[in-house]
Design a protein around this motif. Sequence first.
Motif, mmCIF file in Angstrom:
data_model
loop_
_atom_site.group_PDB
_atom_site.id
_atom_site.type_symbol
_atom_site.label_atom_id
_atom_site.label_comp_id
_atom_site.label_asym_id
_atom_site.label_seq_id
_atom_site.Cartn_x
_atom_site.Cartn_y
_atom_site.Cartn_z
ATOM 1 N N TRP A 66 0.825 -1.210 0.000
ATOM 2 C CA TRP A 66 0.000 0.000 0.000
ATOM 3 C C TRP A 66 0.863 1.266 0.000
ATOM 4 O O TRP A 66 0.335 2.355 -0.044
ATOM 5 C CB TRP A 66 -0.960 0.007 1.184
ATOM 6 C CG TRP A 66 -0.306 -0.195 2.501
ATOM 7 C CD1 TRP A 66 0.231 0.770 3.324
ATOM 8 C CD2 TRP A 66 -0.098 -1.427 3.172
ATOM 9 N NE1 TRP A 66 0.758 0.195 4.446
ATOM 10 C CE2 TRP A 66 0.571 -1.155 4.382
ATOM 11 C CE3 TRP A 66 -0.406 -2.751 2.864
ATOM 12 C CZ2 TRP A 66 0.927 -2.159 5.273
ATOM 13 C CZ3 TRP A 66 -0.037 -3.731 3.755
ATOM 14 C CH2 TRP A 66 0.609 -3.432 4.945
ATOM 15 N N ASN A 67 2.175 1.111 0.023
ATOM 16 C CA ASN A 67 3.058 2.269 -0.037
ATOM 17 C C ASN A 67 3.782 2.363 -1.383
ATOM 18 O O ASN A 67 4.633 3.216 -1.561
ATOM 19 C CB ASN A 67 4.083 2.232 1.101
ATOM 20 C CG ASN A 67 4.845 3.515 1.221
ATOM 21 O OD1 ASN A 67 4.254 4.586 1.193
ATOM 22 N ND2 ASN A 67 6.144 3.424 1.326
ATOM 23 N N LEU A 96 -0.856 11.029 -1.099
ATOM 24 C CA LEU A 96 -1.541 10.771 0.171
ATOM 25 C C LEU A 96 -2.896 10.102 -0.047
ATOM 26 O O LEU A 96 -3.253 9.152 0.649
ATOM 27 C CB LEU A 96 -1.718 12.071 0.952
ATOM 28 C CG LEU A 96 -0.449 12.729 1.473
ATOM 29 C CD1 LEU A 96 -0.774 14.071 2.116
ATOM 30 C CD2 LEU A 96 0.253 11.819 2.468
ATOM 31 N N PHE A 97 -3.668 10.611 -1.019
ATOM 32 C CA PHE A 97 -4.981 10.023 -1.301
ATOM 33 C C PHE A 97 -4.842 8.611 -1.873
ATOM 34 O O PHE A 97 -5.617 7.720 -1.521
ATOM 35 C CB PHE A 97 -5.778 10.910 -2.246
ATOM 36 C CG PHE A 97 -6.272 12.175 -1.601
ATOM 37 C CD1 PHE A 97 -7.092 12.137 -0.490
ATOM 38 C CD2 PHE A 97 -5.906 13.410 -2.102
ATOM 39 C CE1 PHE A 97 -7.551 13.303 0.119
ATOM 40 C CE2 PHE A 97 -6.351 14.583 -1.507
ATOM 41 C CZ PHE A 97 -7.169 14.528 -0.396
ATOM 42 N N ARG A 99 -2.393 6.516 -1.309
ATOM 43 C CA ARG A 99 -1.984 5.620 -0.228
ATOM 44 C C ARG A 99 -3.180 5.243 0.638
ATOM 45 O O ARG A 99 -3.342 4.083 1.020
ATOM 46 C CB ARG A 99 -0.905 6.272 0.631
ATOM 47 C CG ARG A 99 -0.355 5.326 1.685
ATOM 48 C CD ARG A 99 0.907 5.877 2.305
ATOM 49 N NE ARG A 99 1.602 4.859 3.055
ATOM 50 C CZ ARG A 99 1.453 4.667 4.370
ATOM 51 N NH1 ARG A 99 0.630 5.428 5.066
ATOM 52 N NH2 ARG A 99 2.137 3.723 4.981
ATOM 53 N N GLN A 100 -4.043 6.207 0.939
ATOM 54 C CA GLN A 100 -5.230 5.905 1.742
ATOM 55 C C GLN A 100 -6.147 4.946 0.994
ATOM 56 O O GLN A 100 -6.700 4.014 1.576
ATOM 57 C CB GLN A 100 -5.968 7.186 2.113
ATOM 58 C CG GLN A 100 -7.102 6.964 3.073
ATOM 59 C CD GLN A 100 -6.642 6.339 4.379
ATOM 60 O OE1 GLN A 100 -5.703 6.808 5.004
ATOM 61 N NE2 GLN A 100 -7.293 5.268 4.784
ATOM 62 N N GLU A 101 -6.295 5.154 -0.309
ATOM 63 C CA GLU A 101 -7.113 4.263 -1.136
ATOM 64 C C GLU A 101 -6.556 2.841 -1.113
ATOM 65 O O GLU A 101 -7.312 1.870 -0.983
ATOM 66 C CB GLU A 101 -7.122 4.801 -2.569
ATOM 67 C CG GLU A 101 -7.825 3.937 -3.577
ATOM 68 C CD GLU A 101 -7.636 4.480 -4.989
ATOM 69 O OE1 GLU A 101 -7.346 3.671 -5.889
ATOM 70 O OE2 GLU A 101 -7.766 5.702 -5.176
ATOM 71 N N MET A 103 -4.604 1.535 1.250
ATOM 72 C CA MET A 103 -4.742 0.982 2.592
ATOM 73 C C MET A 103 -6.157 0.434 2.795
ATOM 74 O O MET A 103 -6.334 -0.620 3.412
ATOM 75 C CB MET A 103 -4.412 2.039 3.639
ATOM 76 C CG MET A 103 -2.932 2.375 3.682
ATOM 77 S SD MET A 103 -2.538 3.700 4.811
ATOM 78 C CE MET A 103 -2.513 2.823 6.352
ATOM 79 N N ASP A 104 -7.150 1.123 2.254
ATOM 80 C CA ASP A 104 -8.515 0.606 2.318
ATOM 81 C C ASP A 104 -8.646 -0.671 1.505
ATOM 82 O O ASP A 104 -9.320 -1.623 1.911
ATOM 83 C CB ASP A 104 -9.510 1.657 1.810
ATOM 84 C CG ASP A 104 -9.586 2.884 2.717
ATOM 85 O OD1 ASP A 104 -9.152 2.797 3.884
ATOM 86 O OD2 ASP A 104 -10.048 3.935 2.233
ATOM 87 N N SER A 109 -5.489 -0.519 8.753
ATOM 88 C CA SER A 109 -5.947 0.681 9.443
ATOM 89 C C SER A 109 -4.923 1.798 9.220
ATOM 90 O O SER A 109 -3.729 1.556 9.076
ATOM 91 C CB SER A 109 -6.139 0.408 10.924
ATOM 92 O OG SER A 109 -4.923 0.061 11.522
ATOM 93 N N SER A 110 -5.377 3.020 9.231
ATOM 94 C CA SER A 110 -4.527 4.161 8.905
ATOM 95 C C SER A 110 -3.587 4.561 10.036
ATOM 96 O O SER A 110 -2.748 5.405 9.865
ATOM 97 C CB SER A 110 -5.364 5.360 8.484
ATOM 98 O OG SER A 110 -6.268 5.683 9.506
#
Length: 112
Positions: A66-67, A96-97, A99-101, A103-104, A109-110
Motif C-alpha cells: 500500500w506504499n 496521500l490520497f 496511499r489511503q485508497e 490501505m482501504d 488501518s490508517s
Amino acid sequence: MQVPKPNHKRRKPKRGQLSKITPKVREEVKHRSGGQCERCGTYQSYAFEMAHLVQASQGGRGDEPWNVALLCGPSVNSGTCHHFADYTKEGRYWRLFKRQELMDYYGVSSNN
C-alpha cells in the motif's frame, strides 16, 4: 594467522533495507495495476517505475504494497506521472490520497 569472517545475519535491518522494494511487493503491485500506470492508466510508456507513496527518506517502507505504486516515468522527465508525484504540490496530495485508497483496498488501518 587470519581469523575467518563471521557469517551471521543482522538482528536489525539497516535503514536502507527497510525502504528497498521487495520482489514480493513488486509482483503484487504489477498484478494489482495490470501493467498500466496507476495515475493516468496508460499501457505504453518509455518506462514504468515503482514509486514510494510515502518517500523512503520520510520512512516509507518497501515491504508494504500500500506504499508502492506503478507510475509511468522516468521521474526526471517532466510530463510523466512519476515526476508529477515527486515534484509537484498536487502530486504530493495525490500520493496521500492514493496511499489511503490502497490501505482501504488491503484492509489496513490508517494508524499503522
